[in-house]
Scaffold this motif. Structure first.
Motif, PDB file in Angstrom:
ATOM      1  N   ARG A 160      14.550   8.913  -1.552  1.00 31.79           N
ATOM      2  CA  ARG A 160      14.086  10.515  -1.567  1.00 31.79           C
ATOM      3  C   ARG A 160      13.022  10.860  -0.261  1.00 31.79           C
ATOM      4  O   ARG A 160      13.633  11.687   0.365  1.00 31.79           O
ATOM      5  N   PHE A 161      11.993   9.901  -0.060  1.00 30.49           N
ATOM      6  CA  PHE A 161      11.301  10.208   1.280  1.00 30.49           C
ATOM      7  C   PHE A 161      11.575   9.155   2.273  1.00 30.49           C
ATOM      8  O   PHE A 161      10.816   9.597   3.362  1.00 30.49           O
ATOM      9  N   SER A 162      12.638   8.583   2.394  1.00 29.04           N
ATOM     10  CA  SER A 162      12.995   7.776   3.539  1.00 29.04           C
ATOM     11  C   SER A 162      11.955   6.916   3.834  1.00 29.04           C
ATOM     12  O   SER A 162      11.689   6.814   5.019  1.00 29.04           O
ATOM     13  N   VAL A 163      11.454   6.026   3.088  1.00 29.23           N
ATOM     14  CA  VAL A 163      10.373   5.054   3.434  1.00 29.23           C
ATOM     15  C   VAL A 163      10.760   3.645   3.008  1.00 29.23           C
ATOM     16  O   VAL A 163      11.619   3.574   2.143  1.00 29.23           O
ATOM     17  N   SER A 164      10.175   2.794   3.819  1.00 28.37           N
ATOM     18  CA  SER A 164      10.706   1.437   3.390  1.00 28.37           C
ATOM     19  C   SER A 164       9.895   0.803   2.240  1.00 28.37           C
ATOM     20  O   SER A 164       8.830   1.410   1.875  1.00 28.37           O
ATOM     21  N   ILE A 165      10.271  -0.475   1.999  1.00 27.37           N
ATOM     22  CA  ILE A 165       9.654  -1.224   0.963  1.00 27.37           C
ATOM     23  C   ILE A 165       8.018  -1.492   1.126  1.00 27.37           C
ATOM     24  O   ILE A 165       7.198  -1.175   0.530  1.00 27.37           O
ATOM     25  N   THR A 166       7.897  -1.718   2.463  1.00 30.69           N
ATOM     26  CA  THR A 166       6.383  -1.957   2.779  1.00 30.69           C
ATOM     27  C   THR A 166       5.684  -0.684   2.924  1.00 30.69           C
ATOM     28  O   THR A 166       4.448  -0.769   2.503  1.00 30.69           O
ATOM     29  N   VAL A 167       6.204   0.370   3.294  1.00 30.58           N
ATOM     30  CA  VAL A 167       5.514   1.592   3.213  1.00 30.58           C
ATOM     31  C   VAL A 167       5.218   2.329   1.670  1.00 30.58           C
ATOM     32  O   VAL A 167       4.236   2.680   1.492  1.00 30.58           O
ATOM     33  N   SER A 168       6.266   1.979   1.088  1.00 30.87           N
ATOM     34  CA  SER A 168       6.389   2.409  -0.230  1.00 30.87           C
ATOM     35  C   SER A 168       5.082   1.504  -1.041  1.00 30.87           C
ATOM     36  O   SER A 168       4.508   2.011  -2.226  1.00 30.87           O
ATOM     37  N   SER A 169       4.763   0.580  -0.668  1.00 30.50           N
ATOM     38  CA  SER A 169       3.929  -0.500  -1.309  1.00 30.50           C
ATOM     39  C   SER A 169       2.570  -0.016  -1.234  1.00 30.50           C
ATOM     40  O   SER A 169       1.443  -0.447  -1.809  1.00 30.50           O
ATOM     41  N   SER A 170       2.266   1.082  -0.329  1.00 29.35           N
ATOM     42  CA  SER A 170       1.174   2.009  -0.444  1.00 29.35           C
ATOM     43  C   SER A 170       0.639   2.501  -1.815  1.00 29.35           C
ATOM     44  O   SER A 170      -0.476   2.875  -1.880  1.00 29.35           O
ATOM     45  N   LEU A 171       1.829   2.717  -2.410  1.00 24.82           N
ATOM     46  CA  LEU A 171       1.501   3.581  -3.860  1.00 24.82           C
ATOM     47  C   LEU A 171       0.708   2.791  -4.774  1.00 24.82           C
ATOM     48  O   LEU A 171      -0.250   3.299  -5.229  1.00 24.82           O
ATOM     49  N   PRO A 172       1.307   1.600  -4.900  1.00 23.45           N
ATOM     50  CA  PRO A 172       0.537   0.789  -6.024  1.00 23.45           C
ATOM     51  C   PRO A 172      -0.839   0.467  -5.498  1.00 23.45           C
ATOM     52  O   PRO A 172      -1.846   0.142  -5.984  1.00 23.45           O
ATOM     53  N   PHE A 173      -0.778   0.280  -4.013  1.00 21.41           N
ATOM     54  CA  PHE A 173      -2.127  -0.154  -3.477  1.00 21.41           C
ATOM     55  C   PHE A 173      -3.136   1.023  -3.642  1.00 21.41           C
ATOM     56  O   PHE A 173      -4.142   0.789  -3.916  1.00 21.41           O
ATOM     57  N   ILE A 174      -2.898   2.128  -3.092  1.00 20.28           N
ATOM     58  CA  ILE A 174      -3.723   3.246  -3.245  1.00 20.28           C
ATOM     59  C   ILE A 174      -4.335   3.628  -4.782  1.00 20.28           C
ATOM     60  O   ILE A 174      -5.161   4.126  -5.169  1.00 20.28           O
TER      61      ILE A 174
END
Length: 379
Positions: free
Chosen positions: A34-48
């Motif tokens: 949906r937001f055109s982000v990579s797996i690495t970028v999306s890993s910021s979600l569980p991190f934050i």
């Protein structure tokens, strides 16, 4: 309210907050697209999210005793509602990140308060297996709800709108019926707190929380990508597998009290950690979802066992602080372990899923040390 009614409120609250927390994992691929982000970028979600949990736990652990359980819980509900409103209205990825942070803060504060309040109930009323099974029930419902919305081609944010309604109803119940007493104690000063943490019984048990929860969150969070990218399962089928995982996981937690009576709390942790290592190895070798269910059962009884073992062997005055540190430790574990699994998974998910072999080997070693420490303290 009676103690049984308070206990039931805690169970229901754990279910609903777990639903919110466990909605993220099956939605990771949808958020990435949906937001055109990579797996690495999306890993910021569980991190934050876990960073927010850690912040609320560590800071809250020093203030919950003097603020009072009821007031602390009320504040957590308000932050949860704000986070859900933000996610429902999110139109870009930074809004989702901020929402994840607020939901992490609220979840950490809520679980810390509910667990501490639960530990103050009569021991005959307590059942740490069912307390954590409530978390598992939320984990069963969340991916099924996500799967339903994906099949119906509905916007994934609608799932969080359902959560917003449920949390709001619980919040109204808290305001009207006051199910949690405003339990207060003399404030624990920083010097006293550091002395408590330096005790071997305390810091060894906190390390188990750290390694276990960080690994559990990592295994669950990236399971959708493992099934979709490596095993070539569909997103819908992957969501169903995650839900089945939570069914097995919850059943295991429901029988934790029985297991503790047969194996003791530390024995349960020891044998189930060995089972986890074996089950995960079989999953990666044969790439069949049935072994993921064995992984779920192996994980199930460990957290409630260490939670019961510590909460029933520590003074009640420090339980609020201890549970804050315990859940804060889970945040540190998730930040390090779950995020590392995501970053490594961007290269190869088979490699990232070998990390649990190391963490659970450490847990086995710590469990043995903790058992020796208890024996020495009993002499």
């Amino acid at each position: 309210m009676t103690e049984k009614n308070t206990r039931n409120f805690i169970y229901i609250s754990m279910i609903v907050f777990s639903m919110v927390m466990n909605t993220l994992a099956p939605l990771m691929t949808s958020i990435q697209e949906r937001f055109s982000v990579s797996i690495t970028v999306s890993s910021s979600l569980p991190f934050i999210s876990t960073f927010g949990t850690m912040i609320s736990n560590f800071i809250g652990s020093f203030f919950i005793a003097q603020i009072g359980y009821k007031i602390f819980l009320t504040g957590a509900f308000i932050v949860e509602i704000l986070g859900l409103v933000l996610f429902v209205t999110a139109f870009n990825f930074p809004m989702v990140v901020l929402s994840a942070f607020l939901l992490g803060v609220a979840t950490g504060a809520t679980f810390m308060t509910l667990t501490s309040a639960f530990s103050h109930l009569d021991r005959k009323t307590q059942n740490f297996g069912f307390l954590n099974a409530s978390f598992g029930i939320g984990g069963i419902i969340a991916p099924l709800l996500v799967s339903l919305f994906l099949v119906m081609k509905l916007d994934f944010r609608f799932v969080y709108f359902i959560h917003l309604i449920l949390i709001s109803l619980l919040f109204i119940f808290v305001l009207i019926y006051k199910p949690i007493q405003n339990i207060k104690y003399e404030a624990i000063k920083f010097k006293e707190a550091t002395g408590i943490i330096r005790k071997k019984f305390v810091y060894l048990s906190l390390l188990i929380f750290l390694f276990y929860s960080g690994t559990e969150i990592g295994i669950i969070t990236w399971s959708g990508n493992l099934f979709y990218d490596v095993f070539n399962y569909s997103k819908e089928f992957s969501s169903v597998i995650i839900s089945l995982f939570w069914v097995v996981f919850t059943l295991g937690r429901a029988i934790t009290e029985f297991l503790n009576r047969k194996l003791t709390e530390l024995g349960t942790i020891f044998y189930f950690s060995i089972s986890l290592i074996v089950s995960l190895a079989l999953l990666l070798i044969f790439q069949h979802f049935i072994f993921f269910l064995f992984v779920g059962f192996s994980l199930s009884a460990i957290f409630p066992s260490i939670q019961k073992y510590t909460n029933q062997n520590l003074p009640k005055r420090i339980l609020g602080m201890y549970n804050g540190l315990a859940f804060g430790s889970t945040g540190i574990g998730a930040m390090i372990i779950a995020t590392s699994m995501g970053v490594i998974g961007d290269i190869n998910f088979n490699i990232s899923y070998t990390i649990p072999f190391l963490t659970f080997t450490i847990i086995i070693f710590i469990t043995q040390k903790l058992g020796k420490e208890k024996l020495e303290s009993d002499k």
